[in-house]
Write an enzyme that holds these catalytic residues in place. Structure first.
Site, PDB file in Angstrom:
ATOM      1  N   CYS A 153       0.832  -1.202   0.000  1.00  0.00           N
ATOM      2  CA  CYS A 153       0.000   0.000   0.000  1.00  0.00           C
ATOM      3  C   CYS A 153       0.868   1.254   0.000  1.00  0.00           C
ATOM      4  O   CYS A 153       0.563   2.241  -0.684  1.00  0.00           O
ATOM      5  CB  CYS A 153      -0.948  -0.003   1.194  1.00  0.00           C
ATOM      6  SG  CYS A 153      -0.131  -0.226   2.800  1.00  0.00           S
ATOM      7  N   THR A 183      -1.793  -2.580  11.714  1.00  0.00           N
ATOM      8  CA  THR A 183      -2.066  -3.719  10.835  1.00  0.00           C
ATOM      9  C   THR A 183      -2.032  -5.008  11.649  1.00  0.00           C
ATOM     10  O   THR A 183      -1.625  -5.025  12.810  1.00  0.00           O
ATOM     11  CB  THR A 183      -1.028  -3.830   9.697  1.00  0.00           C
ATOM     12  OG1 THR A 183       0.241  -4.173  10.259  1.00  0.00           O
ATOM     13  CG2 THR A 183      -0.909  -2.530   8.922  1.00  0.00           C
ATOM     14  N   ASN A 184      -2.429  -6.101  11.000  1.00  0.00           N
ATOM     15  CA  ASN A 184      -2.484  -7.405  11.674  1.00  0.00           C
ATOM     16  C   ASN A 184      -1.116  -7.924  12.100  1.00  0.00           C
ATOM     17  O   ASN A 184      -1.027  -8.867  12.891  1.00  0.00           O
ATOM     18  CB  ASN A 184      -3.146  -8.443  10.755  1.00  0.00           C
ATOM     19  CG  ASN A 184      -4.657  -8.361  10.799  1.00  0.00           C
ATOM     20  OD1 ASN A 184      -5.223  -7.877  11.766  1.00  0.00           O
ATOM     21  ND2 ASN A 184      -5.309  -8.812   9.740  1.00  0.00           N
TER      22      ASN A 184
END
Length: 341
Positions: A153, A183-184
């Site tokens: 991204c 984020t994860n």
């Protein structure tokens, strides 16, 4: 003629890609490979904390999902080589698991019968072409490559921005910092992680860490190899990030000229220029790769330039995944048409 796609992985990006692809008339979502039951997947597609309620109704059915009259087959196998892509005539397998980002692993989808593979993350090696819309998508080569990467991204944000600056004014060198939402890959509470800073609770701190965006940039903009470097600051927000890019240019410019260069870049749908004094939440579910914060553009000593570019690291990126899939599909269709004539 629509392109048959399958999506491997129903995490954040996989679900966003599905939402977008279901509304693209050139793509036909045939199958999903995920470890969860249809009821769970349907619910998480229909209702999303970050992006809101989906405007289509996804319903669980036996071994699949249904959207209106359209049915999607649901399979669950952790080995992509076992997936029924040949049987289902899959043109493109979109791998959104993050587990197969090396070409030697992603080729399992080809062995399973998919014509091409698109990775939703930067390639970690192998015979893979990295493609960033607005940067090098005109070089997408389905003859030389079976596996493609949509980069990250952040690379999708900085890539078009750096290309415009380099084309218009010439970049001597520069540094970038991405201020990135959670984020994860991070931990809700302190837990072991190979990056000791990411081992700390993502909800409590600003976390300095690495980013591969500058390194990946050389794959799509080789003329900038060795000219850009950077790092990331992970911040406790759920979505929307920004790139803070500072570069020395070959030419002297004004802030107005820099902003105008982005306005005139001709990258509709990729770069947007925003003149209002907005904050991160205002860019949630924005489909662009980079949104230039015009009020924040600065110039010092004539050629040192600071540019702030916002990006929805989930929705904007997922739109580019779908765009690249659509482009690959169009090239496959064109090739098949020529072969048949």
């Amino acid at each position: 003629m629509s392109t048959n796609i399958a999506i491997n992985g129903m995490g954040r990006i996989g679900r966003m890609v599905l939402r977008i692809a279901l509304q693209n008339k050139n793509l036909n979502v045939v199958a999903i490979n995920a470890s969860y039951p249809p009821e769970t997947i349907a619910h998480l597609i229909n209702y999303d904390t970050t992006h809101g309620k989906y405007n289509l109704k996804v319903e669980p059915i036996e071994n699949g999902l249904q959207v209106g009259d359209h049915k999607i087959k649901l399979v669950a196998d952790r080995n992509p080589e076992n997936l029924p892509w040949k049987e289902l005539d899959i043109d493109i397998a979109i791998d959104a698991t993050g587990k197969f980002n090396h070409g030697d692993k992603a080729i399992a989808h080809i062995k399973a019968g998919a014509k091409k593979v698109l990775l939703t993350g930067p390639s970690k090696g192998g015979h893979v072409q990295m493609v960033v819309k607005g940067v090098n998508d005109d070089q997408l080569d389905i003859e030389a490559f079976d596996i493609f990467s949509n980069a990250s991204c952040t690379t999708n944000c900085i890539g078009p921005v750096a290309k415009v600056l380099n084309n218009q004014f010439g970049i001597v060198n520069g540094l970038m910092t991405t201020v990135h939402a959670i984020t994860n890959d991070q931990k809700n509470i302190d837990n072991p992680h190979k990056d000791l800073r990411r081992a700390r609770s993502c909800n409590e701190s600003i976390i300095p860490t690495s980013t591969g965006a500058a390194k990946a940039l050389k794959e799509v903009l080789p003329e900038l190899e060795g000219k850009l470097h950077g790092m990331a600051l992970r911040v406790p927000t759920k979505n929307v990030s920004l790139v803070d890019l500072v570069v020395d240019l070959e030419k002297e410019v004004t802030a107005e000229e820099v902003n105008q260069a982005f306005e005139n870049a001709g990258l509709e749908g990729i770069i947007e220029v925003e003149h209002q004094p907005l904050v991160s939440v205002d860019f949630n579910t924005n489909p662009h790769s980079a949104i230039i914060d015009a009020k924040s553009t600065m110039v010092m000593s004539g050629n040192k330039v600071k540019v702030i570019a916002w990006y929805d690291n989930e929705w904007g990126y997922s739109n580019r995944v779908v765009d690249v899939a659509e482009q690959i599909g169009a090239l496959l269709t064109s090739k098949e048409t020529v072969s048949a004539s």
